[in-house]
Scaffold this active site. Structure first.
Site, PDB file in Angstrom:
ATOM      1  N   PRO A  31      -3.196 -11.547   4.634  1.00 27.62           N
ATOM      2  CA  PRO A  31      -4.164 -10.524   3.789  1.00 27.62           C
ATOM      3  C   PRO A  31      -3.035  -9.377   3.185  1.00 27.62           C
ATOM      4  CG  PRO A  31      -5.074 -10.916   6.019  1.00 27.62           C
ATOM      5  CD  PRO A  31      -3.756 -11.486   6.134  1.00 27.62           C
ATOM      6  N   ALA A  37      -3.355  -4.904   4.372  1.00 22.61           N
ATOM      7  CA  ALA A  37      -4.121  -4.862   5.710  1.00 22.61           C
ATOM      8  C   ALA A  37      -3.535  -4.474   6.767  1.00 22.61           C
ATOM      9  CB  ALA A  37      -4.688  -6.237   5.924  1.00 22.61           C
ATOM     10  N   GLY A  59       1.526  -6.917   7.676  1.00 18.62           N
ATOM     11  CA  GLY A  59       3.010  -7.093   7.612  1.00 18.62           C
ATOM     12  C   GLY A  59       3.257  -8.155   6.515  1.00 18.62           C
ATOM     13  N   SER A  60       2.543  -8.017   5.435  1.00 13.63           N
ATOM     14  CA  SER A  60       2.672  -9.043   4.284  1.00 13.63           C
ATOM     15  C   SER A  60       3.925  -8.896   3.484  1.00 13.63           C
ATOM     16  CB  SER A  60       1.328  -9.014   3.304  1.00 13.63           C
ATOM     17  OG  SER A  60       1.788  -9.108   2.065  1.00 13.63           O
ATOM     18  N   ALA A  94       6.683  -7.399   4.734  1.00 19.62           N
ATOM     19  CA  ALA A  94       7.966  -7.645   5.523  1.00 19.62           C
ATOM     20  C   ALA A  94       8.067  -9.028   5.701  1.00 19.62           C
ATOM     21  CB  ALA A  94       7.716  -6.861   6.853  1.00 19.62           C
ATOM     22  N   ALA A  95       7.142  -9.797   5.878  1.00 23.97           N
ATOM     23  CA  ALA A  95       6.926 -11.135   5.856  1.00 23.97           C
ATOM     24  C   ALA A  95       7.571 -12.072   4.807  1.00 23.97           C
ATOM     25  CB  ALA A  95       5.431 -11.883   6.279  1.00 23.97           C
ATOM     26  N   ASP A 109       7.732  -3.212  11.442  1.00 22.19           N
ATOM     27  CA  ASP A 109       7.276  -4.227  10.797  1.00 22.19           C
ATOM     28  C   ASP A 109       8.284  -5.203  10.602  1.00 22.19           C
ATOM     29  OD1 ASP A 109       5.043  -2.842  10.514  1.00 22.19           O
ATOM     30  OD2 ASP A 109       4.513  -3.427   8.460  1.00 22.19           O
TER      31      ASP A 109
HETATM   32  O1  PMV Z   1       2.599  -1.644   7.344  1.00 21.28           O
HETATM   33  P1  PMV Z   1       1.455  -1.088   8.088  1.00 21.28           P
HETATM   34  O2  PMV Z   1       0.109  -0.841   7.504  1.00 21.28           O
HETATM   35  O3  PMV Z   1       1.225  -2.048   9.357  1.00 21.28           O
HETATM   36  O4  PMV Z   1       1.909   0.222   8.887  1.00 21.28           O
HETATM   37  C1  PMV Z   1       3.128   0.220   9.527  1.00 21.28           C
HETATM   38  C2  PMV Z   1       2.772   1.298  10.800  1.00 21.28           C
HETATM   39  C3  PMV Z   1       3.131   2.712  10.529  1.00 21.28           C
HETATM   40  O5  PMV Z   1       3.506   3.178  11.669  1.00 21.28           O
HETATM   41  C4  PMV Z   1       1.842   3.407   9.974  1.00 21.28           C
HETATM   42  C5  PMV Z   1       4.157   2.869   9.435  1.00 21.28           C
HETATM   43  C6  PMV Z   1       5.589   2.574  10.056  1.00 21.28           C
HETATM   44  O6  PMV Z   1       6.490   2.533   9.210  1.00 21.28           O
HETATM   45  O7  PMV Z   1       5.733   2.370  11.240  1.00 21.28           O
END
Ligand code: PMV
Length: 333
Positions: free
Chosen positions: A114, A117, A120-121, A123-124, A165
């Site tokens: 998703p 959301a 991790g979309s 980064a993946a 992430d």
């Molecule tokens: O990408 P998200 O929405 O899972 O956010 C990552 C988590 C945070 O701690 C809010 C940001 C970070 O870079 O660690």
């Protein structure tokens, strides 16, 4: 040149989001039911379609085509801004492998994670592209380097990412992550079941992280106390996970959620889903990721997973994913 594919899982942050940006530890796990995939193949002819960008001073990039049908993207690499996340991931690979004249190839990307959301979309997608393209070019990069390069791309998405992430997604294992410390991948003697609910609404993570930063600048002592308390929860959770007592994590999840609410990153939709999970028998529940929308997670006993999933659907979750953290990577989505 043969075609190469690579995939990377989604992720969920179990403990420590936001505080991790300020140097506290956090724990995250891959979610393998949802994945990003990249497919790289050589094109035999150099025929240029009408949709391609005209030759420019970056013409040496034009033999590389980038396709992401999920978001309606179909362009030559030369036609993408270098700060486009896909372009950045591809250019980082060329730079690392000192590719000056890229071969005619297509990089095709798709994802079931998703979007926006907190799963991790971004980064993946980066990890999948970097792995598939470096393998296609004959030099598959080591995971540490893949993770570092995905971190560079994350900066476009988040501004000041902590690095959690890209780490969890690149290594595809549960991780205990703290900035500046060696990454610890966690071994779980006992797996555990979580249910993830997506609120279906989202605020960009960079925006929420920026807002928390402004609040911290105005009231540093209060916010640093909150970050430290969140970090302490992650420290307490780690031995429970590693010693095979994950069923004891429920109160820590609830406490972490309360602290995130105090940070100002929850939302009415997240509260509704967290309440629904707890009322239907979850051992604990919290928002996950950047917050102000996005996903929440609930720790459940295996026999309660379906009931909690149904409760989340009835409470308005746009998507529910049941997944197992640890040994058995199975579940429904
Ligand atoms: O990408 P998200 O929405 O899972 O956010 C990552 C988590 C945070 O701690 C809010 C940001 C970070 O870079 O660690």
């Amino acid at each position: 040149m043969p075609a190469f594919t690579a995939s990377a899982p989604g992720k969920i942050i179990l403990f420590g989001e936001h505080a991790v940006v300020y140097g506290q530890p956090a724990i995250a796990a891959p979610v393998s039911q949802v994945r990003a995939r990249a497919y790289v193949f050589a094109r035999v002819t150099e025929t240029r379609g009408a949709w391609e960008a005209p030759y420019t001073d970056r013409a040496d990039l034009s033999p590389v085509l980038v396709e992401a049908p999920d978001i309606g993207l179909c362009s030559s690499l030369a036609g993408l801004h270098p700060d486009h996340p896909l372009a950045r991931a591809i250019l980082l690979v060329f730079e690392a492998l000192q590719v000056v004249r890229p071969p005619a190839c297509t990089v095709c990307v798709s994802s079931t994670i998703p979007l926006a959301a907190g799963m991790g979309s971004g980064a993946a997608v980066s990890v999948a592209v970097i792995r598939a393209l470096s393998a296609f070019l004959g030099h598959p990069l080591p995971l540490e380097q893949v993770s570092k390069m995905a971190f560079e791309v994350e900066k476009i998405h988040h501004g000041t990412p902590s690095g959690i992430d890209n780490s969890v997604v690149a290594f595809a294992k549960p991780v205990y992550y703290q900035r500046g410390q060696p990454l610890a991948t966690l071994k779980l003697p006992v797996s555990f079941q979580i249910v993830i609910g997506d609120t279906g609404c989202s605020t960009p993570t960079g925006e929420v992280v920026g807002d928390v930063r402004r609040r911290w600048q105005v009231d540093p002592s209060n916010y640093e106390a909150l970050f430290a308390a969140i970090g302490e929860i992650a420290r307490q959770a780690r031995p429970l996970i590693e010693s095979g007592s994950p069923h004891k994590l429920g109160p820590l999840l609830d406490h972490n959620h309360a602290l995130l609410t105090q940070l100002g990153v929850s939302s009415p939709q997240l509260e509704t889903l967290v309440d629904a999970a707890r009322r239907s028998g979850a051992l604990g529940a919290k928002l996950s990721g950047g917050g102000r929308g996005g996903a929440m997670l609930a720790l459940v006993q295996e026999q309660d997973s379906r009931r909690v999933a149904t409760a989340l659907q009835e409470a308005g979750a746009s998507r529910v994913i049941e997944t197992t953290v640890g040994k058995k990577a199975r579940g429904r989505s």
